[in-house]
Design a protein around this motif. Sequence first.
Motif, PDB file in Angstrom:
ATOM      1  N   PHE A 120       0.829  -1.199   0.000  1.00  0.00           N
ATOM      2  CA  PHE A 120       0.000   0.000   0.000  1.00  0.00           C
ATOM      3  C   PHE A 120       0.870   1.258   0.000  1.00  0.00           C
ATOM      4  O   PHE A 120       0.591   2.202  -0.748  1.00  0.00           O
ATOM      5  N   LEU A 121       1.905   1.286   0.820  1.00  0.00           N
ATOM      6  CA  LEU A 121       2.779   2.459   0.866  1.00  0.00           C
ATOM      7  C   LEU A 121       3.466   2.721  -0.467  1.00  0.00           C
ATOM      8  O   LEU A 121       3.539   3.863  -0.930  1.00  0.00           O
ATOM      9  N   VAL A 122       3.950   1.663  -1.109  1.00  0.00           N
ATOM     10  CA  VAL A 122       4.622   1.819  -2.398  1.00  0.00           C
ATOM     11  C   VAL A 122       3.645   2.350  -3.441  1.00  0.00           C
ATOM     12  O   VAL A 122       3.955   3.281  -4.195  1.00  0.00           O
ATOM     13  N   LEU A 123       2.452   1.772  -3.502  1.00  0.00           N
ATOM     14  CA  LEU A 123       1.462   2.235  -4.470  1.00  0.00           C
ATOM     15  C   LEU A 123       1.016   3.665  -4.179  1.00  0.00           C
ATOM     16  O   LEU A 123       0.787   4.449  -5.109  1.00  0.00           O
ATOM     17  N   PHE A 124       0.916   4.022  -2.914  1.00  0.00           N
ATOM     18  CA  PHE A 124       0.528   5.380  -2.549  1.00  0.00           C
ATOM     19  C   PHE A 124       1.582   6.387  -2.985  1.00  0.00           C
ATOM     20  O   PHE A 124       1.257   7.431  -3.564  1.00  0.00           O
ATOM     21  N   VAL A 125       2.851   6.074  -2.728  1.00  0.00           N
ATOM     22  CA  VAL A 125       3.925   6.989  -3.123  1.00  0.00           C
ATOM     23  C   VAL A 125       4.004   7.095  -4.647  1.00  0.00           C
ATOM     24  O   VAL A 125       4.174   8.192  -5.188  1.00  0.00           O
ATOM     25  N   LEU A 126       3.858   5.986  -5.339  1.00  0.00           N
ATOM     26  CA  LEU A 126       3.879   6.027  -6.799  1.00  0.00           C
ATOM     27  C   LEU A 126       2.721   6.844  -7.360  1.00  0.00           C
ATOM     28  O   LEU A 126       2.889   7.576  -8.336  1.00  0.00           O
ATOM     29  N   SER A 127       1.561   6.729  -6.749  1.00  0.00           N
ATOM     30  CA  SER A 127       0.424   7.516  -7.226  1.00  0.00           C
ATOM     31  C   SER A 127       0.624   9.000  -6.928  1.00  0.00           C
ATOM     32  O   SER A 127       0.170   9.849  -7.694  1.00  0.00           O
ATOM     33  N   LEU A 128       1.309   9.317  -5.847  1.00  0.00           N
ATOM     34  CA  LEU A 128       1.613  10.723  -5.579  1.00  0.00           C
ATOM     35  C   LEU A 128       2.607  11.289  -6.590  1.00  0.00           C
ATOM     36  O   LEU A 128       2.480  12.424  -7.034  1.00  0.00           O
ATOM     37  N   ILE A 129       3.583  10.486  -6.952  1.00  0.00           N
ATOM     38  CA  ILE A 129       4.616  10.949  -7.872  1.00  0.00           C
ATOM     39  C   ILE A 129       4.079  11.053  -9.302  1.00  0.00           C
ATOM     40  O   ILE A 129       4.242  12.069  -9.962  1.00  0.00           O
ATOM     41  N   PHE A 130       3.439  10.001  -9.778  1.00  0.00           N
ATOM     42  CA  PHE A 130       3.012   9.961 -11.174  1.00  0.00           C
ATOM     43  C   PHE A 130       1.608  10.522 -11.390  1.00  0.00           C
ATOM     44  O   PHE A 130       1.194  10.709 -12.531  1.00  0.00           O
ATOM     45  N   GLY A 131       0.882  10.800 -10.348  1.00  0.00           N
ATOM     46  CA  GLY A 131      -0.465  11.316 -10.480  1.00  0.00           C
ATOM     47  C   GLY A 131      -0.540  12.819 -10.580  1.00  0.00           C
ATOM     48  O   GLY A 131      -1.618  13.373 -10.775  1.00  0.00           O
ATOM     49  N   ARG A 132       0.576  13.483 -10.454  1.00  0.00           N
ATOM     50  CA  ARG A 132       0.595  14.933 -10.517  1.00  0.00           C
ATOM     51  C   ARG A 132       0.423  15.380 -11.967  1.00  0.00           C
ATOM     52  O   ARG A 132       1.030  14.846 -12.876  1.00  0.00           O
ATOM     53  N   LYS A 133      -0.411  16.385 -12.159  1.00  0.00           N
ATOM     54  CA  LYS A 133      -0.624  16.923 -13.496  1.00  0.00           C
ATOM     55  C   LYS A 133       0.037  18.284 -13.596  1.00  0.00           C
ATOM     56  O   LYS A 133       0.026  19.065 -12.662  1.00  0.00           O
ATOM     57  N   LYS A 134       0.581  18.559 -14.763  1.00  0.00           N
ATOM     58  CA  LYS A 134       1.177  19.875 -14.990  1.00  0.00           C
ATOM     59  C   LYS A 134       0.067  20.866 -15.307  1.00  0.00           C
ATOM     60  O   LYS A 134      -0.771  20.620 -16.161  1.00  0.00           O
TER      61      LYS A 134
END
Length: 54
Positions: free
Chosen positions: A38-52
């Motif tokens: 869960f922590l890994v998926l959460f961090v990945l979603s924070l990193i790659f989920g950001r929109k410019k």
Amino acid sequence: MLRWTVIFVILAIVAAVFGFGGIAAGAASIAKVLFFIFLVLFVLSLIFGRKKIL
């Protein structure tokens, strides 16, 4: 996934109270693995989920 982690933690606590050490250890290890996934998926979603915006 966090819900399943909480379920396995509660299961481990209940099993430990009733003296089932093997089941408690197994449920605790499953909960630990699920929490780290869960922590890994959460961090990945924070990193790659950001929109410019620009």
